[in-house]
Write a protein that holds these residues in place. Sequence first.
Motif, PDB file in Angstrom:
ATOM      1  N   HIS A 215       0.798  -1.231   0.000  1.00 49.82           N
ATOM      2  CA  HIS A 215       0.000   0.000   0.000  1.00 49.82           C
ATOM      3  C   HIS A 215       0.828   1.277   0.000  1.00 49.82           C
ATOM      4  O   HIS A 215       0.251   2.366   0.032  1.00 49.82           O
ATOM      5  CB  HIS A 215      -0.888   0.047   1.246  1.00 49.82           C
ATOM      6  N   GLU A 239      -3.083  -4.226  -3.878  1.00 50.76           N
ATOM      7  CA  GLU A 239      -3.534  -2.916  -3.403  1.00 50.76           C
ATOM      8  C   GLU A 239      -2.765  -1.740  -4.008  1.00 50.76           C
ATOM      9  O   GLU A 239      -3.099  -0.590  -3.749  1.00 50.76           O
ATOM     10  CB  GLU A 239      -3.460  -2.867  -1.877  1.00 50.76           C
ATOM     11  N   TRP A 263      -3.770 -10.263  -2.958  1.00 49.74           N
ATOM     12  CA  TRP A 263      -2.604 -10.793  -2.228  1.00 49.74           C
ATOM     13  C   TRP A 263      -2.523 -12.317  -2.201  1.00 49.74           C
ATOM     14  O   TRP A 263      -1.437 -12.879  -2.307  1.00 49.74           O
ATOM     15  CB  TRP A 263      -2.603 -10.234  -0.795  1.00 49.74           C
ATOM     16  N   CYS A 283      -0.154  -7.520   1.916  1.00 52.69           N
ATOM     17  CA  CYS A 283      -0.167  -8.798   2.606  1.00 52.69           C
ATOM     18  C   CYS A 283       0.853  -9.746   1.974  1.00 52.69           C
ATOM     19  O   CYS A 283       0.564 -10.327   0.931  1.00 52.69           O
ATOM     20  CB  CYS A 283      -1.539  -9.427   2.468  1.00 52.69           C
ATOM     21  N   CYS A 375     -11.629  -6.571   2.193  1.00 48.18           N
ATOM     22  CA  CYS A 375     -10.496  -7.447   1.859  1.00 48.18           C
ATOM     23  C   CYS A 375     -10.921  -8.626   1.004  1.00 48.18           C
ATOM     24  O   CYS A 375     -12.061  -9.083   1.080  1.00 48.18           O
ATOM     25  CB  CYS A 375      -9.915  -8.043   3.132  1.00 48.18           C
ATOM     26  N   CYS A 403      -8.854  -4.614  -1.424  1.00 47.23           N
ATOM     27  CA  CYS A 403      -8.563  -5.686  -2.383  1.00 47.23           C
ATOM     28  C   CYS A 403      -9.769  -6.590  -2.625  1.00 47.23           C
ATOM     29  O   CYS A 403      -9.719  -7.472  -3.480  1.00 47.23           O
ATOM     30  CB  CYS A 403      -7.322  -6.465  -1.978  1.00 47.23           C
ATOM     31  N   CYS A 428      -7.895  -0.108   0.423  1.00 45.24           N
ATOM     32  CA  CYS A 428      -8.642  -0.075   1.696  1.00 45.24           C
ATOM     33  C   CYS A 428      -8.320   1.239   2.408  1.00 45.24           C
ATOM     34  O   CYS A 428      -9.176   1.818   3.074  1.00 45.24           O
ATOM     35  CB  CYS A 428      -8.297  -1.274   2.564  1.00 45.24           C
ATOM     36  N   GLU A 463      -8.198  -8.650   7.526  1.00 46.38           N
ATOM     37  CA  GLU A 463      -7.236  -8.255   8.565  1.00 46.38           C
ATOM     38  C   GLU A 463      -7.696  -7.007   9.315  1.00 46.38           C
ATOM     39  O   GLU A 463      -8.855  -6.637   9.223  1.00 46.38           O
ATOM     40  CB  GLU A 463      -5.821  -8.127   7.982  1.00 46.38           C
TER      41      GLU A 463
HETATM   42 FE1  SF3 Z   1      -6.203  -6.476   1.211  1.00 43.72          FE
HETATM   43 FE2  SF3 Z   1      -4.308  -7.474   2.736  1.00 43.72          FE
HETATM   44 FE3  SF3 Z   1      -7.270  -6.225   3.558  1.00 43.72          FE
HETATM   45 FE4  SF3 Z   1      -5.852  -3.394   1.926  1.00 43.72          FE
HETATM   46  S1  SF3 Z   1      -4.016  -6.392   0.932  1.00 43.72           S
HETATM   47  S2  SF3 Z   1      -7.398  -4.743   1.993  1.00 43.72           S
HETATM   48  S3  SF3 Z   1      -6.360  -7.992   2.839  1.00 43.72           S
END
Ligand code: SF3
Length: 522
Positions: A215, A239, A263, A283, A375, A403, A428, A463
Amino acid sequence: MNMFCYQCQETAGNKGCTVAGVCGKPSEVANLQDELIAQLQGLAIWATAARQRGVIDDQIDLLVVEGLFLTVTNVNFDPKRMEQKIAQAKELVKKTGATIPSALGALAEKNEDLRSLKQLLLYGLKGLAAYANHAYILKKASPEIFAFIHKALAATVRSDISADELVGLVLAAGQNGVAVMALLDKANTEAYGHPVITKVATGTKAGKAILVSGHDLLDLDELLQQTVGKGINVYTHGEMLPANAYPGLKKYPHLAGNYGTAWHAQQREFANFPGAILFTTNCIQKPLPSYQSNLFTAGLAGWPGVSHIADRADGKQKDFSAVIQKALSLPGLSDKPGKELTIGFAHNTILSLADKVVAAVKSGAIKRFFVMAGCDGRLKERQYFTDLAQALPADTVILTAGCAKFRYNQLELGDIGGIPRVLDAGQCNDSYSLAVVALKLVEVFGVKSVNELPLSFDLGWYEQKAVIVLLALLYLGVKNIRLGPTVPAFLSPNVVRVLVEKFAIKPTGEVKADLAEMLAGR
Ligand code: SF3
Ligand code: SF4
């Protein structure tokens, strides 16, 4: 029991990881994370009291947000990095004389409901800290948010705290979640401009290549600057996709498009990527031997044995030369056509289309909006989100961020009078955009609250960044949120009952039934 962690959606048996993490986190790292959290809690207690005396310690402010972010799911799996952070915390503990709680981990609180509320608060704080850290990297910080993080983190170890007080802090975390996302939005847009509508290639161009995931926009920015004229194409992954819509980043002609999806597909996607790969935040997953030596981490991300790019020093950029050398030594990609994704529908873009959107709603061309954000994850039950997107009537529009979008952003959902049926607001990290848009709709439709709008919330979580987004929505008074694919394991039956009573929150169910309910405004 070697460890205990139940902070994410994929926790073992939806109860808790006790031997090793489903995410790949070994018990050694889980236990170090518990130790780190305890150090941070001790520092937070000290910092809360110190603030009342007018004493602010910038080192503690930063260490607490970095430490919390380090323990977010899929950020860092390296015990050495965890030990370094614990050592930094211990130095500050020594300097301040802070007292560290003796009982470690989620199970330290014996009362099931207090434990549930304390962990809900802690996970919200992890997400809050992650966003505060993203903003801090772009030189935006809020003393009020740091102060709240300390106060609330200190509360997670209080033995005299009541359930009501904890519920109050959970909602205050949501309030701070709105504030931190506004701050991060300001940081991103001041640094790179407001995202603009952008068509992003998902095919590839012949040539040497670097793939950037996570991110962190500043890491991508510096890498783009350092690859100018090097004959390397830079691609986004997961992301990082929304980065393509920022004027300050899309100006680089070698920002070549997006490669791959969310991810959890990285092992397959990275194994097929014949270039260097940079992971900036969550992630990250266990690298396969086939690409481990092509992989680099930066910032708080880490995996043992993976090369890590050193942090910025003396106001200088990070040095990505090792990533660049690696990319130049690898074969690179060939020309391959792919679809185009249309992105850039953050609040500024959507509000600039407000007249068009309002007219479409008033004429009946758009009947309902669905916020399908959050997510993505591995569970096959997440097919629900693809099926739901596909089942939505043609006169409805999806507002997305995070994501989660990779479950439906390649579907042919078309547009309504030129307004795409999937409006992608970004990472996110950009969920703030969805709140701004919802509040604008309240204003233009002259209704009293978000709950009176033709708007439904159907969120996927994985998460702890998603936890703070959820708490922010609850703070804004949003009711009838559907959350899936499972109810968080850390919510006790009584806490679930409170959430249902206060907010009519509900688990995702069957597509057909959920859709019928949402179309009926429930
Ligand atoms: Fe996706 Fe990990 Fe949560 Fe950034 S990259 S939203 S799960
Ligand atoms: Fe298990 Fe999730 Fe914790 Fe990893 S982060 S150990 S998968 S609960």
